[in-house]
Structures are given as C-alpha cells and as structure tokens.
Enzyme design. Structure first.
Site, PDB file in Angstrom:
ATOM      1  N   ASP A  53       0.834  -1.207   0.000  1.00 45.63           N
ATOM      2  CA  ASP A  53       0.000   0.000   0.000  1.00 45.63           C
ATOM      3  C   ASP A  53       0.866   1.254   0.000  1.00 45.63           C
ATOM      4  O   ASP A  53       1.964   1.259   0.554  1.00 45.63           O
ATOM      5  CB  ASP A  53      -0.912  -0.031   1.240  1.00 45.63           C
ATOM      6  CG  ASP A  53      -2.085   0.923   1.108  1.00 45.63           C
ATOM      7  OD1 ASP A  53      -2.287   1.498   0.019  1.00 45.63           O
ATOM      8  OD2 ASP A  53      -2.801   1.105   2.109  1.00 45.63           O
ATOM      9  N   ASN A 108     -10.393  -2.846  -6.509  1.00 44.71           N
ATOM     10  CA  ASN A 108      -9.571  -1.990  -7.389  1.00 44.71           C
ATOM     11  C   ASN A 108     -10.195  -1.794  -8.773  1.00 44.71           C
ATOM     12  O   ASN A 108      -9.848  -0.852  -9.485  1.00 44.71           O
ATOM     13  CB  ASN A 108      -8.149  -2.543  -7.550  1.00 44.71           C
ATOM     14  CG  ASN A 108      -7.294  -2.409  -6.306  1.00 44.71           C
ATOM     15  OD1 ASN A 108      -6.341  -3.163  -6.088  1.00 44.71           O
ATOM     16  ND2 ASN A 108      -7.609  -1.445  -5.435  1.00 44.71           N
TER      17      ASN A 108
HETATM   18  C1  FPP Z   1      -1.892   0.171  -3.394  1.00 46.09           C
HETATM   19  O1  FPP Z   1      -1.444   1.496  -3.440  1.00 46.09           O
HETATM   20  C2  FPP Z   1      -1.346  -0.602  -4.514  1.00 46.09           C
HETATM   21  C3  FPP Z   1      -2.089  -1.165  -5.500  1.00 46.09           C
HETATM   22  C4  FPP Z   1      -3.545  -1.051  -5.539  1.00 46.09           C
HETATM   23  C5  FPP Z   1      -1.472  -1.890  -6.639  1.00 46.09           C
HETATM   24  C6  FPP Z   1      -0.238  -2.670  -6.343  1.00 46.09           C
HETATM   25  C7  FPP Z   1       0.541  -2.772  -7.587  1.00 46.09           C
HETATM   26  C8  FPP Z   1       1.887  -2.736  -7.693  1.00 46.09           C
HETATM   27  C9  FPP Z   1       2.758  -2.713  -6.527  1.00 46.09           C
HETATM   28  C10 FPP Z   1       2.579  -2.718  -9.026  1.00 46.09           C
HETATM   29  C11 FPP Z   1       2.326  -3.847  -9.959  1.00 46.09           C
HETATM   30  C12 FPP Z   1       2.355  -5.191  -9.344  1.00 46.09           C
HETATM   31  C13 FPP Z   1       3.135  -6.231  -9.737  1.00 46.09           C
HETATM   32  C14 FPP Z   1       2.960  -7.553  -9.093  1.00 46.09           C
HETATM   33  C15 FPP Z   1       4.159  -6.117 -10.749  1.00 46.09           C
HETATM   34  P1  FPP Z   1      -2.502   2.673  -3.582  1.00 46.09           P
HETATM   35  O2  FPP Z   1      -2.608   3.017  -5.024  1.00 46.09           O
HETATM   36  O3  FPP Z   1      -3.807   2.291  -2.963  1.00 46.09           O
HETATM   37  O4  FPP Z   1      -1.801   3.789  -2.764  1.00 46.09           O
HETATM   38  P2  FPP Z   1      -2.490   4.990  -1.949  1.00 46.09           P
HETATM   39  O5  FPP Z   1      -3.311   4.372  -0.855  1.00 46.09           O
HETATM   40  O6  FPP Z   1      -1.322   5.751  -1.419  1.00 46.09           O
HETATM   41  O7  FPP Z   1      -3.307   5.787  -2.929  1.00 46.09           O
END
Ligand code: FPP
Length: 260
Positions: A27, A75
């Site tokens: 996250d 998501n």
């Molecule tokens: C949460 O951060 C993260 C995600 C919803 C996506 C995770 C994806 C990756 C780490 C990259 C691609 C994955 C792989 C396996 C190559 P957020 O967007 O909710 O962050 P925030 O809460 O700060 O907005």
C-alpha cells in the site's frame, strides 16, 4: 545470520525461525507519487520495482511462499487509466521477469478471478504459470482480482454443490475441509502479514487464512520498501510468541507449529 540494518545496528535473524509464508498488502503507491509530485501511475511503476526487490530478497532468504496483494476486486472501481496502467505493469513485470523466475526456480501461482483480467495479462500469466509449474525453491503467489469474501462465497457454493452431488456430507465440514475449497488450498497459511503505508486494515485479504498470522504494520510506503524493511519485519516476527490459542507453557513444551 547477522544483518546490518541502519538504525538497528546489528539485528539477528534466526535462519531456522523464518516465516514459511509471507503475505504483503502493498500500500502507498499513490501517496508516494503525490509526495514526489508525480502522477499515481509513477507510484505504481516504482511499486513494481519494489516487487522485484522483495521477490529477490525472499528467494535469497529462503522464504517458501510469498503472496502479494497486487489487485483487489475493489480496485476495479479505480479510474480506467489507472486500471489500464496496472494491467500493463503486470504484463511488463511478467515479460521481464519470466526468465529470472525460471532461473531462480520460482513457481508463479495466482489467487483471485483471473478471467476478469485484461486478455493479454491473462495469456501471459497462464504462460508463465505453465513454464514455472515444476519450480520448487519458492512460490510467488499473486492475488489478482482477489477478494477474500468472494473466495469464501465461491468455496461455500462449491461445498453446497458437492453436497447436492452426494460428495460432501454436512457432518464432514470442518476446518480442513473448508481449506480445501479456498484458492489457497495448496499452500500453508501466512505466518507473517506485512502492510505498508501506516494503514491498519486487512482490506478483504485472506480473511480465513490470517486467523493465526502475525501482523506487522510499517509506515514505509510500498515504493520505498527495501530488503532492510523486510528484514525488520522478519526480525519483529521472530520476537513474537505464537501461541495459537494455547498457553505460553504449552507452546514452549510442545513447540506448536503452523498447519501443513
Ligand atoms: C496500493 O497502493 C497498490 C495497488 C492497488 C497496486 C499494487 C501494484 C503494484 C505494486 C505494481 C504492480 C504489481 C506487480 C505484481 C508487478 P494505492 O494506489 O492504494 O496507494 P495509496 O493508498 O497511497 O493511494
């Protein structure tokens, strides 16, 4: 194994007390991007680099299972351009890493409804899963279009169908049987859950499987997550006394171990 962790000086990791299965809620990509005055997608790109580093570190340490929450059922509600970018990043990751996964004998698996993923991602995923299916050094398990409540509902439906077909009696249903109906039927429950970015939630992730998992929360944003942060989490895990509902005296005597 002694590790030099800044701010902690010498931290000792016990090689014979490693978590078999680490699960991570990655996250903070969006907040990382905001802090660096960039768009959210740049945060996810940096997050993908942290995925690479974490897989490498887990493999080097000898962690058997690593489950990463890469895309939740919720998501799908994000803006179209963000979904598109996340799908592209996944495909890119698979294309770039397939050789490395094979070389390091890492088996790729998934949990979640991968039929919902963009076709190019699904095709590549299936290809890499097929190629790596016999690898035995580590399992990299990606949670994609995953939601724990959906997983439990799908399991209940399948159990009910099997009951109607005469394959499963109601009296037979117990913890082991339910586990056989979950996406994670072929892996042990996580020993350690890490969530980055200072949020203290489970967010519909492995609700059944986390029953006795040690939870570790860090303020580090996922794109900044490094090997030393992983080691700190493992070190914290090794300081915990896992009792599985028993008393400390009982677990000391009998050395209770995790299922499977
Ligand atoms: C949460 O951060 C993260 C995600 C919803 C996506 C995770 C994806 C990756 C780490 C990259 C691609 C994955 C792989 C396996 C190559 P957020 O967007 O909710 O962050 P925030 O809460 O700060 O907005």
């Amino acid at each position: 194994m002694f590790l030099n962790i800044p701010g902690n000086l010498m931290t000792k990791i016990e090689p014979d007390n490693l978590p078999r299965h680490i699960a991570i809620i990655m996250d903070g990509n969006g907040r990382w991007a905001k802090r660096h005055a960039m768009g959210r997608i740049r945060g996810h790109k940096k997050g993908a680099q942290a995925v690479r580093a974490t897989v490498t570190a887990c493999r080097e340490l000898g962690i058997e299972y690593l489950t990463l929450y890469a895309f939740s059922t919720e998501n799908w509600g994000r803006p179209d351009d963000e979904i598109k970018a996340l799908m592209s990043l996944l495909r890119e990751y698979l294309e770039k890493e397939e050789k490395a996964l094979q070389k390091r004998e890492i088996k790729l698996t998934t949990i979640g409804d991968i039929d919902k993923l963009y076709p190019a991602v699904k095709t590549k995923l299936k290809e890499v899963m097929r190629e790596t299916q016999n690898n035995r050094k580590m399992v990299l398990n990606l949670a994609l279009s995953y939601g724990s409540r959906d997983e439990i509902i799908a399991g209940i439906k399948k159990m009910m169908e099997d009951n109607l077909k005469g394959k499963l009696e109601i009296s037979e249903v117990n913890v082991d049987v339910v586990e056989r109906y979950l996406f994670t039927h072929d892996m042990p429950d996580p020993d350690l859950l890490i969530r980055t970015s200072g949020e203290y939630r489970i967010s519909n992730f492995l609700l059944w499987q986390l029953a006795y998992t040690e939870l570790y929360f860090t303020d580090v944003l996922w794109p900044d997550f490094k090997k030393e942060d992983l080691l700190k989490a493992i070190h914290a895990y090794q300081q915990r006394e896992r009792r599985f509902g028993l008393t400390g005296e009982q677990t000391d005597k009998n050395k209770v171990s995790v299922k499977k």
